[in-house]
Design an enzyme around this catalytic site. Structure first.
Site, PDB file in Angstrom:
ATOM      1  NE  ARG A 236      -3.752  -1.806   0.118  1.00  0.00           N
ATOM      2  CZ  ARG A 236      -4.015  -3.535  -0.862  1.00  0.00           C
ATOM      3  NH1 ARG A 236      -2.971  -3.612  -1.328  1.00  0.00           N
ATOM      4  NH2 ARG A 236      -5.146  -3.741  -0.115  1.00  0.00           N
ATOM      5  CD  GLU A 265      -4.303   2.313  -5.754  1.00  0.00           C
ATOM      6  OE1 GLU A 265      -5.290   1.070  -6.342  1.00  0.00           O
ATOM      7  OE2 GLU A 265      -2.715   1.491  -5.392  1.00  0.00           O
ATOM      8  CG  HIS A 285      -3.615  -2.081  -6.967  1.00  0.00           C
ATOM      9  ND1 HIS A 285      -3.902  -1.749  -6.022  1.00  0.00           N
ATOM     10  CD2 HIS A 285      -2.992  -2.946  -6.014  1.00  0.00           C
ATOM     11  CE1 HIS A 285      -4.324  -1.585  -4.422  1.00  0.00           C
ATOM     12  NE2 HIS A 285      -3.707  -3.083  -4.605  1.00  0.00           N
TER      13      HIS A 285
END
Length: 329
Positions: A236, A265, A285
């Site tokens: 993260r 995001e 991601h």
């Protein structure tokens, strides 16, 4: 039951075997990303069970208070994007399997791919070749180097095993309890946090994001790293102090980074500073985004919906809600 799934970007879920678990339910799937509250209210006003794909959409109080029919939120893993206290107050059950004993091999695999990609400068070599040139630089090998694993948990252990296979010297830093577990597993731990950052040639982050781990990596920590070192983050982004990584890379310590996660995001059309840095490899991601990992995760998520529909909710992260849940329609 009316079930809504958000943020299934590639319309993948309906193609998985586990999707059959939702047979008999009225399922709506959205393939785009939306964070606007009014827009989400329009989409979710009839929803009874909401399926989330990790932390792609924030489910906050202003939205929750406008969804009177919502009874269940079903997802997997941690939930910093959900206002849990508000869910409890409104009688909304949140089910989320924490899969504490199940490594995400997909994330570990991507981590290792990023390590090799960055050190061998694969994107740069590809770009050179496509531009009509030949080799553009000389990369680095991993054998004999020190691989630092920050956080001794499910994924960190798998990545450490990859380091073993590639002949690296694995060094661990974690909480005091995590370091004790690592030593029990036969791993070497650093004598201090500073020494850990100084020694690592490759440093990979493998922690969950809690209040206690937010900004746990500071600018001072990064300044201890070697000019030749690589920092990898597939966990993260907020584990690192805000904007500290960009500044550290500009200062030359560490010399490279490979990241799969960002503070906001998805990244907007305005981009992100890391995307413009030649010494950074960026991916969108995708650590957990494989068909195999989706099947594993959504088996749990859909089982949670089945359990709720059967009157026996499971993996409830706000158990106080069970004393007064919203009545089922």
């Amino acid at each position: 039951m009316k079930v809504t799934i958000l943020d299934d970007y590639h319309d993948t879920l309906r193609t998985l075997p586990c999707f059959a678990k939702l047979n008999g339910h009225d399922v709506t799937i959205w393939n785009d990303h939306l964070q606007d509250v009014d827009g989400l209210v329009d989409r979710l006003e009839e929803t009874e069970a909401l399926v989330l794909i990790r932390e792609r959409t924030n489910i906050r109080t202003p939205l929750l208070e406008r969804l009177p029919k919502l009874r269940l939120i079903s997802q997997r893993s941690v939930y910093p994007h959900i206002d849990i206290n508000t869910c409890t107050r409104l009688g909304i059950i949140v089910s989320s399997n924490q899969h504490a004993d199940t490594p995400s091999h997909a994330t570990a695999e991507l981590t290792w791919g990023l390590v090799l990609t960055a050190l061998r400068e694969i994107p740069q070599q590809m770009a050179s070749l496509k531009a009509g040139n030949w080799q553009t630089n000389v990369g680095r090998s991993v054998r004999g180097k020190t691989l630092g694993i920050y956080g001794w948990g499910r994924i960190g252990k798998v990545v450490a095993s990859y380091g073993d296979t590639f002949g690296m010297n694995v060094l661990v830093w974690a909480s005091e309890a995590g370091r004790e577990r690592a030593r029990t597993d036969g791993r070497i731990t650093a004598v201090s946090k500073g020494a850990f950052f100084e020694r690592c040639d490759v440093l990979s982050l493998h922690m969950r994001l809690y209040d206690s781990t937010r900004a746990i990596i500071t600018a001072a920590d990064l300044a201890c790293m070697k000019p030749t070192s690589l920092l990898v983050n597939t966990s993260r982004a907020p584990l690192i102090e805000s904007r500290a990584l960009e500044a550290a890379l500009l200062a030359g310590r560490p010399g490279m980074a490979a990241v799969d996660v960002y503070e906001e995001e998805p990244i907007t059309k305005d981009g992100h500073p890391l995307l413009r840095m030649p010494n950074v490899i960026c991916t969108p991601h995708i650590g957990y985004v494989t068909r195999e990992e989706y099947e594993l995760q959504f088996t749990d998520i859909f089982d949670q919906i089945k359990a709720y529909a059967g009157g026996n909710p499971i993996n409830v992260v706000n158990p106080d809600v069970l004393a007064k849940p919203r009545p089922r329609l």
